[in-house]
Design a protein around this motif. Structure first.
Motif, PDB file in Angstrom:
ATOM      1  N   GLY A 130      -2.543   4.282   1.579  1.00 41.23           N
ATOM      2  CA  GLY A 130      -3.574   3.900   0.614  1.00 41.23           C
ATOM      3  C   GLY A 130      -4.409   5.051   0.107  1.00 41.23           C
ATOM      4  O   GLY A 130      -4.473   5.288  -1.086  1.00 41.23           O
ATOM      5  N   ASP A 131      -5.039   5.807   0.991  1.00 42.77           N
ATOM      6  CA  ASP A 131      -5.923   6.912   0.599  1.00 42.77           C
ATOM      7  C   ASP A 131      -5.451   8.183   1.286  1.00 42.77           C
ATOM      8  O   ASP A 131      -5.572   8.318   2.505  1.00 42.77           O
ATOM      9  N   PRO A 132      -4.904   9.145   0.531  1.00 43.12           N
ATOM     10  CA  PRO A 132      -4.364  10.347   1.157  1.00 43.12           C
ATOM     11  C   PRO A 132      -5.403  11.234   1.841  1.00 43.12           C
ATOM     12  O   PRO A 132      -5.058  12.141   2.585  1.00 43.12           O
ATOM     13  N   GLU A 133      -6.685  10.958   1.638  1.00 41.37           N
ATOM     14  CA  GLU A 133      -7.731  11.744   2.297  1.00 41.37           C
ATOM     15  C   GLU A 133      -8.034  11.243   3.710  1.00 41.37           C
ATOM     16  O   GLU A 133      -8.732  11.902   4.467  1.00 41.37           O
ATOM     17  N   ILE A 134      -7.512  10.070   4.062  1.00 38.78           N
ATOM     18  CA  ILE A 134      -7.669   9.515   5.407  1.00 38.78           C
ATOM     19  C   ILE A 134      -6.277   9.478   6.018  1.00 38.78           C
ATOM     20  O   ILE A 134      -5.410   8.740   5.553  1.00 38.78           O
ATOM     21  N   PHE A 135      -6.060  10.289   7.044  1.00 42.65           N
ATOM     22  CA  PHE A 135      -4.698  10.465   7.556  1.00 42.65           C
ATOM     23  C   PHE A 135      -4.697  10.684   9.062  1.00 42.65           C
ATOM     24  O   PHE A 135      -5.723  10.953   9.669  1.00 42.65           O
ATOM     25  N   SER A 182      -0.610   9.053   5.636  1.00 39.19           N
ATOM     26  CA  SER A 182      -1.704   8.173   5.228  1.00 39.19           C
ATOM     27  C   SER A 182      -1.166   6.959   4.491  1.00 39.19           C
ATOM     28  O   SER A 182      -0.069   6.979   3.942  1.00 39.19           O
ATOM     29  N   ASP A 219       0.845  -1.192   0.000  1.00 35.24           N
ATOM     30  CA  ASP A 219       0.000   0.000   0.000  1.00 35.24           C
ATOM     31  C   ASP A 219       0.879   1.241   0.000  1.00 35.24           C
ATOM     32  O   ASP A 219       1.818   1.351   0.792  1.00 35.24           O
ATOM     33  N   GLN A 220       0.559   2.180  -0.878  1.00 34.88           N
ATOM     34  CA  GLN A 220       1.328   3.417  -0.978  1.00 34.88           C
ATOM     35  C   GLN A 220       1.175   4.238   0.293  1.00 34.88           C
ATOM     36  O   GLN A 220       0.085   4.355   0.831  1.00 34.88           O
ATOM     37  N   ARG A 221       2.274   4.790   0.751  1.00 41.46           N
ATOM     38  CA  ARG A 221       2.266   5.688   1.901  1.00 41.46           C
ATOM     39  C   ARG A 221       2.443   7.120   1.410  1.00 41.46           C
ATOM     40  O   ARG A 221       3.155   7.366   0.443  1.00 41.46           O
ATOM     41  N   TYR A 222       1.803   8.075   2.108  1.00 40.93           N
ATOM     42  CA  TYR A 222       1.856   9.485   1.723  1.00 40.93           C
ATOM     43  C   TYR A 222       2.164  10.353   2.935  1.00 40.93           C
ATOM     44  O   TYR A 222       1.725  10.051   4.047  1.00 40.93           O
TER      45      TYR A 222
END
Length: 62
Positions: free
Chosen positions: A28-33, A26, A7-10
């Motif tokens: 997977g989803d950069p909008e959930i952090f 975050s 899973d990509q990390r941001y």
């Protein structure tokens, strides 16, 4: 749901100074952090350890 190591990390830096880096992290989803604060050297190592992609600074959120 277990996380896959693929899973990509941001990271998105919110604020920074000489002593601290405030950032959003975050998976997977950069909008959930989560918001985290670390000294700059620890932040740099954290990004390397997580293979994190840096996102642009946040726009104003409501």
């Amino acid at each position: 749901m277990p996380l896959s190591p693929n899973d990509q990390r941001y990271v998105r830096v919110v604020e920074r100074d000489e002593r601290w880096v405030e950032f959003e992290f975050s998976i997977g989803d950069p909008e959930i952090f989560v918001e985290l604060v670390m000294p700059p050297a620890h932040f740099q190592q954290f990004c390397v350890d997580q293979s994190a992609q840096t996102l642009p600074a946040p726009s104003d959120r409501i």
